[in-house]
Design an enzyme around this catalytic site. Structure first.
Site, PDB file in Angstrom:
ATOM      1  N   TYR A 354      -7.310  30.574  17.862  1.00  0.00           N
ATOM      2  CA  TYR A 354      -6.429  31.894  18.496  1.00  0.00           C
ATOM      3  C   TYR A 354      -5.094  31.069  18.931  1.00  0.00           C
ATOM      4  CZ  TYR A 354      -6.286  36.350  20.897  1.00  0.00           C
ATOM      5  OH  TYR A 354      -6.334  36.956  21.772  1.00  0.00           O
ATOM      6  N   CYS A 355      -3.679  32.291  18.058  1.00  0.00           N
ATOM      7  CA  CYS A 355      -2.728  32.916  18.593  1.00  0.00           C
ATOM      8  C   CYS A 355      -1.900  31.377  18.487  1.00  0.00           C
ATOM      9  CB  CYS A 355      -2.462  32.915  20.364  1.00  0.00           C
ATOM     10  SG  CYS A 355      -0.624  33.711  20.424  1.00  0.00           S
ATOM     11  N   LEU A 356      -1.048  30.299  19.730  1.00  0.00           N
ATOM     12  CA  LEU A 356      -0.845  29.263  20.176  1.00  0.00           C
ATOM     13  C   LEU A 356      -2.152  28.345  19.582  1.00  0.00           C
ATOM     14  CD1 LEU A 356       1.005  29.487  23.564  1.00  0.00           C
ATOM     15  CD2 LEU A 356       1.845  29.949  20.515  1.00  0.00           C
ATOM     16  N   PHE A 382      -6.709  33.006  13.923  1.00  0.00           N
ATOM     17  CA  PHE A 382      -7.007  34.334  14.203  1.00  0.00           C
ATOM     18  C   PHE A 382      -5.508  34.733  15.660  1.00  0.00           C
ATOM     19  CE2 PHE A 382     -11.570  34.269  16.440  1.00  0.00           C
ATOM     20  CZ  PHE A 382     -11.960  33.870  14.910  1.00  0.00           C
TER      21      PHE A 382
END
Length: 623
Positions: A354-356, A382
């Site tokens: 998710y993200c980073l 994500f």
């Protein structure tokens, strides 16, 4: 001893030429010294003992102090943008004439409408707010004189948008920065932000006899006191980690200096053979994926017969200043994958970031693929970017000067506090996150009801100086990952080496990871990619349980042998579905696995040196 030149031929020159020749002769030793490689033309001042003072440290200290005062925003970058825009506009008489004509036409349209603004509703107003602009949705704004305030403001807003658009010679990046700054400046003077020009605040004050202003003042004092004390906002105490949020049962089965690995307890008699390893972002706490039971992605997956592991990152401090991006790959993703493989041996692993966390997962997956490690059954991203060439509005705050200021701030502190990043993210939606909140809480006297997601967002984290500097320079500025210049252990990696199928989720209203930027992974991989475009923003779009809430998504798979489809074409062709995308992803995971099921694995693996250490959510999430 006289060291002046003795060449008699110089005496035959005119006086002014003799003077010039003498000066050159006197300067020649210094000039020759300057030409010598590695030698400074003038010796630097010496400290006692022969050490030379490093005046650059003083420069970094000054910039760090400035960064503290400006919350990491570079005033130099702002001044340069304004000066660049003004210079190019001054050199564009045609653009200035066009703006003058636009101003005259705007004034004429408003002047013709003013007589009808009092009572005649048959004449439509000359300007309309954008569909996403809800500042003037209250019926009071359609009444005189407030409708006049709105139209004047919208006319000025449109003019400034034109003034910062298509200025000849102005670089695209500068144009975007100038447009953002103009929009932010105009938003400050919006009539919705001025209590005596806002019909909602006026009516509220009259009806309550000013009690709303008293409550607003009390709200402001309470928020200011909490900010000074470093305490969370009002209501966050109702969402305690381990009591109200992050309460899915599980055990911490592995811990190192960077992360804890949580294994969630099974709730079904049999589980899917392939476990799921989730890598959240380290910019915030992991439990956005394990909020309240009704919104917990981890719990939802466990209830459907999946073995779920979750990484919980340590919240670093100044002692972790030298932790780098490669440490997050090695001690984070790869260490977690090794632990999962020890607990569930001889099985491939579904990975999710998710993200980073998705960015570092993609780096780790490409590294493993390069080295012949095929333990990854699938990869899900994500709202994660792998290419940063079009990273959206956040790039307005990430030029060379801005990042140098952040580097100096982190050099001083050893980390970057999320409060020093919040200003940039809030500025992207200032009308809602800054001014709208101020009017609601400090003028209308209405407290925003705290939710689990808001409490999570207020649970601040930090980022190590070295890691964040490497991330900003190597990925945002230099875009090394998709340009073939990202090296791991001295050797380049490529996303096209990943052979596992990929599931990617982008958010339609994401200001942090724009969906078209997320979509670009289709350009750099050589495997089947299933892309999902979900409604919502960066966080709300992910916390999207199938509980009847109005949401929608588009989904379509692009096979490795198919031609590339550009984003706008994809949107036009991809089928639309109502509801949450979670069930579609869960079905995709099962299809990407072996299709086998098995009894739930044990919690941890004591014989492999991975005994359960403590109950979830562990210790690091409380830091």
């Amino acid at each position: 001893m006289d060291d002046r030149p003795t060449d008699k031929s110089a005496e035959l020159l005119p006086a002014h030429e003799r003077t010039q020749a003498t000066a050159v002769a006197l300067a020649s030793p210094v000039l020759e010294r300057a030409k010598a490689p590695g030698v400074a033309p003038f010796p630097r001042p010496q400290q006692p003992g022969g050490a030379q003072p490093d005046y650059r440290t003083l420069d970094r200290m000054a910039r760090a102090l400035m960064a503290r005062a400006t919350q990491g925003i570079s005033p130099d970058a702002l001044v340069q943008t304004v000066a660049d825009w003004m210079l190019h506009l001054a050199q564009a008489p045609g653009k200035r004439a066009e703006l003058a004509q636009t101003a005259a036409m705007t004034a004429a349209r408003l002047a013709m409408w003013y007589p009808y603004s009092v009572a005649d509703g048959r004449h439509s107003a000359p300007f309309a707010p954008a569909q996403t602009d809800h500042r003037f949705a209250d019926p009071g704004w359609s009444q005189w004189p407030f409708n006049v305030f709105v139209q004047n403001f919208l006319g000025a807003e449109a003019w400034w948008a034109d003034a910062t658009r298509d200025v000849p010679g102005l670089a695209r990046e500068r144009e975007a920065e100038a447009a953002f700054m103009a929009r932010a400046a105009v938003d400050v003077v919006s009539p919705s932000n001025i209590p005596w020009m806002n019909p909602v605040s006026i009516a509220k004050t009259i009806n309550e006899g000013g009690q709303n202003l008293a409550r607003g003042a009390a709200n402001w004092l309470e928020d200011f006191d909490r900010m000074l004390a470093g305490r969370p906002p009002v209501g966050a105490e109702n969402f305690q980690v381990g009591r109200d949020v992050a309460i899915t049962p599980g055990k911490v089965v592995f811990r190192n200096d960077l992360m804890e690995l949580i294994q969630y307890e099974p709730t079904t008699a049999r589980v899917s053979a392939e476990p799921i390893l989730i890598i959240p972002a380290w910019i915030m706490k992991y439990y956005i994926l394990d909020l309240e039971p009704k919104t917990s992605l981890a719990r939802w997956l466990v209830e459907r017969g999946h073995t779920v592991f979750m990484v919980s990152w340590k919240n670093p401090d100044a002692r972790d200043r030298n932790v780098g991006l490669d440490d997050y790959r090695r001690l984070g993703v790869e260490a977690a994958l090794d632990a999962v493989s020890a607990i569930v041996p001889d099985r491939k692993v579904h990975t999710c970031g998710y993200c980073l966390g998705g960015t570092i997962l993609a780096i780790a997956a490409a590294t493993l693929a390069r080295d012949g490690d095929d333990r990854i059954a699938s990869m899900t991203l994500f709202a994660s970017q792998t290419d940063f060439a079009e990273a959206g509005e956040i790039m307005l705050f990430l030029d060379e000067g801005q990042i140098m200021l952040l580097d100096d701030l982190m050099w001083d502190q050893g980390f970057l506090d999320s409060r020093q990043m919040a200003g940039a993210f809030q500025a992207l939606r200032s009308d809602e996150l800054i001014w709208g909140k101020c009017i609601r809480e400090y003028v209308l006297g209405e407290r925003d009801e705290m939710s689990a997601l808001m409490a999570w967002n207020a649970d601040q984290t930090r980022m190590p100086a070295r890691m964040h500097s490497q991330y900003l320079h190597g990925l945002y500025l230099e875009n090394r990952l998709t340009s073939g210049r990202y090296a791991v252990d001295g050797r380049k990696i490529a996303l096209r080496d990943i052979r596992a199928p990929i599931f990617v989720v982008g958010m339609a209203r994401d200001h942090i990871a724009p969906w078209k930027s997320v979509y670009k992974i289709c350009l750099f991989t050589d495997t089947d990619v299933t892309f999902t475009l979900a409604s919502g923003g960066h966080n709300v779009g992910i916390v999207n349980p199938p509980n009847g809430k109005r949401s929608s998504y588009q989904l379509m798979t692009m096979g490795r042998s198919e031609r590339y489809v550009e984003p706008d074409t994809w949107v036009a062709a991809a089928p639309s579905y109502q509801g949450s995308w979670w069930p579609a992803w869960e079905a995709w995971l099962r299809a990407a696995g072996s299709g086998d099921d098995a009894p739930p694995p044990r919690m941890g693996a004591t014989e492999a040196g991975l005994p359960p250490l403590c109950d979830a959510p562990g210790n690091y999430v409380r830091g």
